[in-house]
Motif scaffolding. Structure first.
Motif, PDB file in Angstrom:
ATOM      1  N   LEU A  65      55.696 -10.315  41.108  1.00  0.00           N
ATOM      2  CA  LEU A  65      56.710 -11.366  41.042  1.00  0.00           C
ATOM      3  C   LEU A  65      57.133 -11.654  39.604  1.00  0.00           C
ATOM      4  O   LEU A  65      58.282 -12.011  39.341  1.00  0.00           O
TER       5      LEU A  65
ATOM      6  N   ALA B 107      60.981 -13.123  39.768  1.00  0.00           N
ATOM      7  CA  ALA B 107      60.885 -14.240  40.715  1.00  0.00           C
ATOM      8  C   ALA B 107      60.044 -15.367  40.130  1.00  0.00           C
ATOM      9  O   ALA B 107      60.319 -16.544  40.334  1.00  0.00           O
TER      10      ALA B 107
ATOM     11  N   ASP C 115      58.607 -13.676  47.222  1.00  0.00           N
ATOM     12  CA  ASP C 115      59.592 -13.673  46.146  1.00  0.00           C
ATOM     13  C   ASP C 115      60.612 -14.784  46.305  1.00  0.00           C
ATOM     14  O   ASP C 115      61.048 -15.388  45.328  1.00  0.00           O
TER      15      ASP C 115
ATOM     16  N   SER D  98      55.758  -8.363  50.958  1.00  0.00           N
ATOM     17  CA  SER D  98      57.072  -8.797  50.477  1.00  0.00           C
ATOM     18  C   SER D  98      57.994  -9.294  51.583  1.00  0.00           C
ATOM     19  O   SER D  98      59.172  -9.545  51.327  1.00  0.00           O
TER      20      SER D  98
END
Length: 388
Positions: free
Chosen positions: A13, A18, A70, A49
């Motif tokens: 991430l 993110a 995310d 994810s």
């Protein structure tokens, strides 16, 4: 094993952007995602994810889920949370509320609401089991209704067609609302900052969420064309019969607008959702004559007695966008779609992500920028401006 997966997730991430701040990173390192998953969920899935569905309706449609990591991280970054803040979460699941509680700390306040009592019961149980039972208040209520506030931030984790007046009332001056806003089928998770009597966006990201229930629910208008093809309109469908429109054509037209391959066409989709007259989305059954055309690009436009869909063909360094049209007015329908593709390419494509505003009922509409596109919602006007 889960500690390694958690660390790997945080690193992914960070690499993708993110996660950009230390507080959000610390929250993701502290909260055990696996604890909030349905029984039997593999650790790799918990730290993967994708969304993880926690409840479906009788038709099999997902109505509650654990949001993809995310998207959760990006929305928390958009909210710009700080220790001691009071935060409302609309749409419960437990995990996101735990992350919020980590960021605002013991001096903060977190309230999570959901219309479904089975969802709130599960969320409260999961939060208590993970040690957050005394740090998050879980309420069963319609997310559109007032919750005792005020709140420095409101984070909505369901797809919202409109901004509830209660959210505007409950938001402190200068507070932030983060909401996945549905705009004619195109969704952006938009961070709005309250400015006097209206809201102004500070960021926007592509995302998709399960639809809101209760007072905030919005149903499309449907037109059945037969042959397994249904048109979905955000508002009332255009006047005039469309029966038999698929029996005439097809007619092709090409825009000269090129995309690299592979590509993301989300920006073009957003432009068409706002600017294309007669814009519609398509639901196409397997075996339908339009299946192969609408599978990747299930949007189009109705113009008089014509229906035009997006199609692509190979071109130098990528693909070219164009139109495939049917019906008595196939040619003009194709021309309308192609012209909007060209307009996006001229005006919006070089500018990047647009900015948004929201003027609720009773606000001073004379302050709306004259160059803004406007979408009418039930409780106010939503605007979009190309950044220049």
């Amino acid at each position: 094993m889960t500690s390694v997966l958690r660390s790997d997730l945080v690193e992914r991430l960070r690499v993708t952007g993110a996660i950009v701040s230390a507080p959000v990173e610390a929250a993701f390192r502290a909260v055990p995602r696996e604890h909030f998953m349905p029984p039997g969920t593999a650790p790799q899935t918990a730290y993967g994810s994708e969304n993880v569905v926690t409840k479906r309706d009788p038709a099999g449609t997902a109505i509650s889920s654990v949001t993809a990591a995310d998207v959760q991280a990006a929305m928390l970054e958009q909210a710009d949370l700080r220790p001691g803040m009071s935060v409302l979460e609309v749409g419960s699941g437990g995990l996101n509320a735990a992350l919020i509680a980590e960021i605002v700390g013991p001096g903060g306040r977190v309230v999570s609401v959901d219309i479904d009592p089975s969802v709130t019961a599960r969320a409260a149980q999961m939060l208590a089991g993970a040690g957050y039972g005394d740090r998050v208040t879980v309420l069963t209520a319609d997310g559109d209704d007032d919750v005792p506030g005020p709140f420095d931030a409101i984070i909505v984790t369901v797809g919202a067609w409109d901004i509830a007046p209660a959210w505007h009332r409950q938001l402190t001056a200068g507070g932030t609302l983060v909401v996945p806003l549905v705009m004619n089928g195109a969704t952006r998770t938009i961070a709005f900052r309250r400015e006097t009597d209206h809201l102004v966006s500070t960021s926007a990201r592509v995302a998709g969420f399960v639809a809101m229930q209760g007072h905030g629910r919005h149903d499309d208008s449907l037109v059945d064309l037969g042959d397994g093809v249904t048109l979905r309109f955000d508002g009332s469908p255009p006047p005039g019969p469309l029966t038999g429109v698929l029996a005439t054509g097809p007619v092709e037209a090409w825009s000269g607008v090129l995309f690299p391959d592979p590509m993301s066409w989300s920006d073009l989709y957003l432009w068409l959702a706002w600017q294309l007259p007669g814009f519609c989305r398509l639901t196409v059954g397997e075996g339908s004559p339009l299946d192969r055309h609408a599978r990747l690009f299930p949007v189009g436009t109705v113009h008089e007695r014509g229906l035009a869909l997006i199609r692509v063909r190979p071109a130098d360094r990528g693909v070219e966008f164009g139109a495939l049209a049917f019906g008595r007015d196939a040619a003009p329908a194709a021309a309308v779609l192609v012209e909007q593709m060209r307009a996006w390419n001229r005006h919006a494509r070089p500018a990047g992500e647009p900015s948004f505003g929201y003027w609720p009922a009773g606000s001073d509409r004379t302050t709306i920028p004259p160059d803004a596109a406007v979408l009418a919602k039930t409780h106010g006007l939503l605007t979009m401006r190309t950044r220049r």
